[in-house]
Design an enzyme around this catalytic site. Structure first.
Site, PDB file in Angstrom:
ATOM      1  N   CYS A 107      -0.592   2.076  -4.969  1.00 47.03           N
ATOM      2  CA  CYS A 107      -1.332   3.272  -5.379  1.00 47.03           C
ATOM      3  C   CYS A 107      -0.331   4.414  -5.514  1.00 47.03           C
ATOM      4  CB  CYS A 107      -2.370   3.644  -4.318  1.00 47.03           C
ATOM      5  SG  CYS A 107      -3.518   2.303  -3.993  1.00 47.03           S
ATOM      6  N   HIS A 154       0.862  -1.186   0.000  1.00 40.35           N
ATOM      7  CA  HIS A 154       0.000   0.000   0.000  1.00 40.35           C
ATOM      8  C   HIS A 154       0.888   1.222   0.000  1.00 40.35           C
ATOM      9  CE1 HIS A 154      -3.831  -1.965   0.492  1.00 40.35           C
ATOM     10  NE2 HIS A 154      -3.309  -2.744   1.421  1.00 40.35           N
TER      11      HIS A 154
END
Lengths: 386, 404
Positions: A211, A169
């Site tokens: 991301c 992440h």
């Protein structure tokens, strides 16, 4: 005296041409190409060994896909030739034997569970709570404690091509490690610069699937780095598919795209990075994957995928030079040697009868002497004591 | 008689033709039939290295004696055509020696029995497969039988010379010196039923000295072949230091895989002494029948040696044919036979399961080696007690034999 002066004058007249001839001769000799340089000039790559650092920076069951990303990349990189000794795999490693895993001991990366990435032949170097930012940076820079074992060190040299893959992440210029801490793009850039200063890589390929991944490579400043990321600033990277029985997402779109492409090549492939990057498209990846090649001085169409993903070595098999002390004709002995090598790699049929060649080390006369001594002993015993 | 000769000829021819079958080449890899010290592939490797200028004793692959190196590089070159003939020749040598031993022992020229013995030696699966696998254990068997045959005939020097050759191939054969020397002095006749003491122990000394001289001369020969004195550490030292822990049907390898280095010398000494310790008591107990003592010691050495193969058990079982007088006193022949059947089926199965398929582990194979050791142990102990029982004679009616 006059004759001597005449000779000296002749020499003086001829001297420049002699010197010129000598200079040209030296140049001609110097032009003889060094066979080593010639060998390395065959391809544009300048590396002699490959390393891979594969990092999955997440833990917990719902981040199954990050584990599968890293394990899928591990399998591909191993398949293309990088041995376990040259791969550093950092995983939290808590999904394969998780109590929520319906298929214990297995990690799958596709919906039909066709390929088990976990198996019984993987080597995880940093697992569980050892996957920390500090360990990652120490690994890259080589500043590890004396007690750290060899399998956990990045033992690269200045001719190593290093492939660094990170997944987890992330956000704008940071990546979350194990739900606990973050590593920033500046940290990684500084670590790579340390590697460059310490001559710990020849070329480095950085791939990241999180991301806002492209922000992570925006801060690099060391030479010979090629980078690619899965999504731009303010963009998410998406997972690819869920498996109904496992219950969570099993792979990410960007990594799935990369791995599918790599599944189509093998160690002998001449596929290059330009073609590979041109396959990036928004329709399948659903995010704008990026490439940074300004720090990379080779042309992308000359850079092979196997320069980073695989462990392909440049090998030239040379003929064994003939040994001048061998008394038998050279062709015969080379044939026997080659035949012996062929037989060793084919079935168990032993070689044809070897006639005693006179090798420089151990001599054939010893064998006959030994046989003679044995026969002599038997005869002596027979005659005198029989 | 013609039928016998025809039968023997057919047997030998069939055996020779069988040895050329290409499917049997896989037997050379089998761990039960050849150990690291007797493997044919290692022999070829050593010869190849030697003939290309590399000393084969600098590595750990080649552990055969330099005598074999010399013999098979020069006089008997090994190839796919000549090797089966060479191995068959050694088998026939062993078979002829076996017949000679039987003939010397019973003095009866029973040709049928000779034929049966020879056929059994050639067809015994333990020895047949070891010979088809071209394991040098067949050569060792042939030499032990040859030494015993010469000793039975009274040809002391030939016997001791054969024993010296055997010692160079397989060091535990040095334990056979005492029984073979006793056999030379005492003779092979069956006196299990009438035990008498042996008094001329001092006559053993010249025989043992002669044997030592032969071993010394052969060692000098071997050193001249190998070009140095580094070979005993690799060949004989392998029996004492157990450098190669390749799984085999023996009892040593499993124990020493999990041995801490600190204890290794102690346990190596313990295992070696265990093997050696039976020689003197058995020779003393069976001083009236040294051939039987040699037989039991062969069995014990085959059971307890560092790198045994199936051929060692095969030799013991084949030699049982030389002692028909003990058959009626064997108490557990069926158990022994079944244990041998059991272990001979399990050993290759568990080996494959462990090392090829990966569905088993080392303990499976180790358990089957324990069963094999039990089978050998039963055979040895049964033969031993039967040999002692013969001395007690037949049981008269109304009397019972009780051990107190």
């Amino acid at each position: 005296m006059g004759a001597f002066q005449g000779v000296v004058r002749q020499l003086m007249l001829r001297l420049p041409s002699c010197l010129l001839a000598l200079l040209l001769a030296f140049l001609a000799v110097g032009q003889q190409t060094n066979p080593v340089d010639e060998f390395f000039a065959r391809t544009s790559s300048t590396h002699t060994n490959n390393w891979a650092v594969l990092v999955c920076a997440s833990r917990y069951w719902f981040n199954y896909r990050h584990m599968a990303n890293a394990l899928g990349m591990y399998r591909t990189v191993k398949r293309l030739g990088i041995p376990d000794s040259n791969i550093i795999l950092m995983l939290a490693d808590d999904v394969a034997c998780n109590t929520r895993n319906k298929f214990p001991g297995s990690v799958y990366a596709n919906q039909g569970r066709r390929l088990d990435l976990y198996g019984d032949n993987i080597e995880v170097d940093y697992r569980g709570y050892e996957v920390t930012v500090e360990n990652f940076i120490r690994l890259l820079t080589g500043r590890v404690e004396d007690s750290v074992p060899r399998s956990k060190r990045l033992l690269t040299d200045e001719r190593s091509n290093v492939f660094v893959y990170m997944t987890g992440h992330g956000g704008n210029e940071f990546l979350k490690f194990q739900d606990n801490e973050e590593i920033s793009a500046f940290d990684i850039a500084d670590a790579f610069e340390q590697m460059w200063q310490k001559k710990r890589y020849n070329e480095l390929f950085f791939m990241i699937d999180t991301c806002q991944a492209n922000t992570m490579y925006s801060k690099f400043y060391s030479p010979n780095i090629l980078a690619t990321g899965s999504s731009m600033l303010d963009e998410n990277s998406y997972s690819h598919e869920n498996d109904a029985d496992i219950g969570v997402a099993v792979i990410d779109k960007f990594t799935h795209h990369v791995l599918s492409y790599l599944e189509g090549i093998n160690k002998t492939s001449k596929a290059n990075f330009k073609d590979f990057f041109e396959t990036y498209n928004f329709e399948t990846i659903r995010s704008h994957a990026g490439v940074r090649s300004d720090l990379f001085d080779r042309k992308l169409e000359d850079t092979l995928l196997t320069d980073f993903f695989g462990g392909v070595a440049q090998v030239e098999v040379m003929d064994i030079p003939p040994n001048p002390s061998v008394q038998e004709p050279l062709v015969k002995s080379d044939q026997k040697l080659a035949q012996g090598v062929d037989d060793a790699f084919s079935s168990s049929i032993p070689r044809q009868s070897l006639s005693p060649v006179n090798p420089p080390g151990m001599s054939g006369w010893r064998l006959w002497l030994g046989c003679a001594l044995m026969v002599g002993l038997v005869l002596v015993v027979g005659v005198f004591r029989g | 008689m013609f039928l016998r000769r025809l039968g023997l000829g057919t047997l030998v021819a069939a055996r020779l033709l069988l040895a050329y079958h290409p499917a049997l080449l896989h037997l050379q890899d089998d761990a039960q039939l050849s150990s690291p010290l007797t493997s044919y592939k290692r022999l070829l490797e050593g010869i190849f290295l030697f003939q290309n200028g590399v000393d084969p004793y600098t590595g750990g692959t080649f552990r055969h004696s330099p005598l074999l190196l010399a013999l098979f590089s020069t006089a008997f070159p090994l190839s796919s055509t000549t090797t089966p003939i060479i191995w068959l020749a050694f088998d026939l040598l062993g078979a002829v020696s076996l017949a000679k031993i039987y003939h010397s022992r019973t003095q009866a020229r029973d040709r049928n029995r000779n034929f049966v013995l020879v056929a059994f030696y050639l067809l015994n699966p333990y020895q047949l497969l070891a010979s088809l696998a071209r394991s040098t254990a067949s050569i060792e068997n042939a030499l032990s039988l040859l030494a015993s045959a010469f000793a039975c005939s009274g040809k002391s020097s030939y016997a001791l010379l054969a024993l010296a050759f055997l010692t160079h191939l397989s060091m535990p054969a040095v334990l056979l010196t005492l029984p073979i020397s006793l056999l030379i002095l005492r003779g092979p006749h069956s006196s299990l039923a009438t035990p008498t003491a042996f008094h001329s122990w001092s006559k053993l000394i010249p025989l043992i000295a002669e044997y030592s001289i032969y071993v010394g001369i052969l060692s000098i020969t071997a050193s001249s072949i190998a070009g140095g004195v580094h070979w005993p550490y690799k060949t004989w030292g392998a029996f004492l230091t157990l450098p190669d822990l390749t799984p085999n049907p023996g009892l040593w390898w499993y124990f020493f895989t999990e041995m801490f280095d600190h204890f290794r010398p102690f346990f190596l000494a313990a295992f070696s002494i265990h093997m050696a310790i039976y020689v003197v008591p058995l020779s003393l107990k069976f001083q009236h029948d040294p051939l039987f003592a040699a037989y039991i010691i062969l069995g014990i050495v085959g059971l307890l040696k560092p790198y045994p193969t199936l051929a060692d058990a095969g030799l013991f079982l084949t030699l049982l044919g030389v002692f028909p007088e003990i058959y009626q006193y064997l108490r557990t022949p069926i158990v022994t036979a079944l244990l041998h059947l059991h272990s001979s089926l399990l050993l290759p199965l568990f080996h494959k399961l462990w090392l090829s398929q990966g569905t088993g582990n080392a303990n499976f194979f180790y358990a089957s080696t324990l069963v094999f050791a039990l089978a050998n142990g039963f055979a040895i102990l049964d033969a031993l007690q039967a040999g002692l029982r013969v001395g007690l004679g037949t049981r008269p009616d109304g009397w019972e034999l009780v051990q107190i």
